[in-house]
Design a protein around this motif. Structure first.
Motif, short mmCIF file in Angstrom:
data_model
loop_
_atom_site.label_atom_id
_atom_site.label_comp_id
_atom_site.label_asym_id
_atom_site.label_seq_id
_atom_site.Cartn_x
_atom_site.Cartn_y
_atom_site.Cartn_z
N GLU A 59 -18.76 35.03 -30.54
CA GLU A 59 -19.61 34.62 -31.64
C GLU A 59 -19.02 35.26 -33.32
N PHE A 60 -18.88 34.46 -34.19
CA PHE A 60 -18.60 34.91 -35.45
C PHE A 60 -19.96 35.44 -36.15
N THR A 61 -19.51 36.61 -36.47
CA THR A 61 -20.80 37.22 -37.19
C THR A 61 -20.62 37.78 -38.48
N GLY A 62 -19.61 37.30 -39.33
CA GLY A 62 -19.36 37.60 -40.57
C GLY A 62 -18.05 38.17 -40.89
N ILE A 63 -18.03 38.49 -42.27
CA ILE A 63 -16.68 39.18 -42.82
C ILE A 63 -16.94 40.58 -43.44
N GLU A 64 -15.72 41.34 -43.62
CA GLU A 64 -15.81 42.55 -44.07
C GLU A 64 -14.54 42.76 -45.05
N ILE A 65 -15.09 43.34 -46.11
CA ILE A 65 -13.96 43.58 -47.20
C ILE A 65 -13.33 44.97 -46.84
N VAL A 66 -11.85 44.90 -46.77
CA VAL A 66 -11.30 46.30 -46.43
C VAL A 66 -10.06 46.32 -47.42
N PRO B 133 -2.19 7.09 -45.19
CA PRO B 133 -2.22 8.54 -44.77
C PRO B 133 -3.48 8.65 -43.88
N ALA B 134 -3.23 9.65 -43.03
CA ALA B 134 -4.72 9.80 -42.07
C ALA B 134 -6.03 10.05 -42.92
N THR B 135 -7.01 9.54 -42.52
CA THR B 135 -8.38 9.86 -43.52
C THR B 135 -9.08 10.69 -42.60
N GLU B 136 -8.84 10.57 -41.26
CA GLU B 136 -9.69 11.63 -40.73
C GLU B 136 -9.31 12.89 -40.64
N LYS B 137 -10.27 13.86 -40.73
CA LYS B 137 -9.96 15.40 -40.71
C LYS B 137 -9.87 15.76 -39.45
N GLU B 138 -8.92 16.34 -38.95
CA GLU B 138 -8.51 16.85 -37.56
C GLU B 138 -9.43 18.31 -37.42
N PRO B 139 -10.32 18.66 -36.61
CA PRO B 139 -10.82 20.07 -36.51
C PRO B 139 -9.85 21.08 -36.68
N SER B 140 -10.13 22.10 -37.62
CA SER B 140 -9.03 23.05 -37.65
C SER B 140 -9.30 24.37 -36.52
N GLY B 141 -10.70 24.56 -36.24
CA GLY B 141 -10.94 25.77 -35.59
C GLY B 141 -11.69 26.63 -36.34
N THR B 142 -11.61 26.26 -37.78
CA THR B 142 -12.26 27.37 -38.54
C THR B 142 -13.20 26.62 -39.32
N ASP B 143 -13.78 25.44 -38.74
CA ASP B 143 -14.78 24.80 -39.43
C ASP B 143 -16.32 25.78 -39.80
N ILE C 278 -10.44 33.37 -35.96
CA ILE C 278 -10.03 32.74 -34.61
C ILE C 278 -10.62 31.44 -34.51
N ASP C 279 -9.86 30.44 -33.73
CA ASP C 279 -10.44 29.17 -33.74
C ASP C 279 -11.69 29.22 -32.72
N LEU C 280 -12.68 28.66 -33.34
CA LEU C 280 -13.99 28.66 -32.50
C LEU C 280 -14.44 27.30 -32.85
N SER C 281 -15.56 26.80 -32.07
CA SER C 281 -16.42 25.61 -32.33
C SER C 281 -17.03 25.63 -33.74
N ALA C 282 -17.55 24.59 -34.34
CA ALA C 282 -17.91 24.45 -35.47
C ALA C 282 -19.23 25.51 -35.79
N ASP C 283 -19.89 25.56 -34.93
CA ASP C 283 -21.00 26.52 -34.98
C ASP C 283 -20.57 27.88 -34.92
N VAL D 258 -11.38 40.74 -43.47
CA VAL D 258 -11.23 40.60 -41.92
C VAL D 258 -12.40 40.21 -41.53
N TYR D 259 -12.31 39.41 -40.15
CA TYR D 259 -13.16 38.49 -39.78
C TYR D 259 -13.87 39.30 -38.57
N ARG D 260 -15.35 39.33 -38.46
CA ARG D 260 -15.88 39.99 -37.54
C ARG D 260 -16.75 39.03 -36.42
#
Length: 183
Positions: A134-141, A36-46, A114-119, A89-91
């Protein structure tokens, strides 16, 4: 006799060499297919934490709770949130810069990450402007309602904006699914 021995050794060596090369040629193909593939492909939500909050930590969250990116060390347990009729929800913060240098800044929420870079950032250059997100955090709704999708799974529907509702993903709690099924 010496020539015959040398010729026999040469024939054996050549045969073994050809057999060995043929075997080496086939072995990697079989190994690659079986492994099986051992390398993890970037998911966009790293950029999101991989650890999950404990059940107790998640139960302490209430609608309206905002966790800024610097304080977000673990994600809430969605099964527990489902039972509480809550969702994540993602802010994000956006800066649109036009060719003339003018900027338009705004914040928005999404029911799915949303798919973004690892940072947790992404810069997209279009023909007449550039967008920095830029991802700024999460909110509980609160979950507004539940819908049954085409696969027969219940989905959590949350209110994102005045007239905008989005799916926050499938219901993961078996207890909540039983309740929704009337059991």
């Amino acid at each position: 006799m010496c020539k015959k021995l040398l010729a026999a050794l040469l024939a054996v060596t050549t045969t073994l060499g050809l057999f060995g090369c043929g075997g080496n040629e086939e072995a990697p193909k079989e190994d690659k297919a079986a492994e099986p593939a051992t390398e993890k492909e970037p998911s966009g939500t790293d950029y999101l934490p991989v650890e999950m909050m404990s059940r107790e930590e998640t139960k302490q969250l209430t609608a309206g709770t905002v966790i800024e990116v610097d304080d977000l060390k673990a994600m809430p347990d969605e099964r527990v949130l489902d039972d509480l009729d809550l969702a994540v929800v993602y802010r994000y913060h956006n800066i649109e810069t036009s060719e003339d240098g003018s900027e338009n800044e705004y914040d928005h929420k999404m029911a799915q990450p949303i798919d973004l870079s690892a940072d947790g950032t992404e810069t997209t250059t279009l023909s007449d402007f550039t967008v920095f997100m830029e991802f700024t955090g999460i909110e509980i709704v609160p979950i507004d309602h539940f819908d049954l999708n085409d696969e027969g799974q219940y989905e959590k529907i949350v209110k994102i904006d005045e007239n905008l509702y989005e799916s926050a993903g499938p219901v993961l709690s078996e207890d909540k699914i039983s309740k929704l099924n009337g059991n």
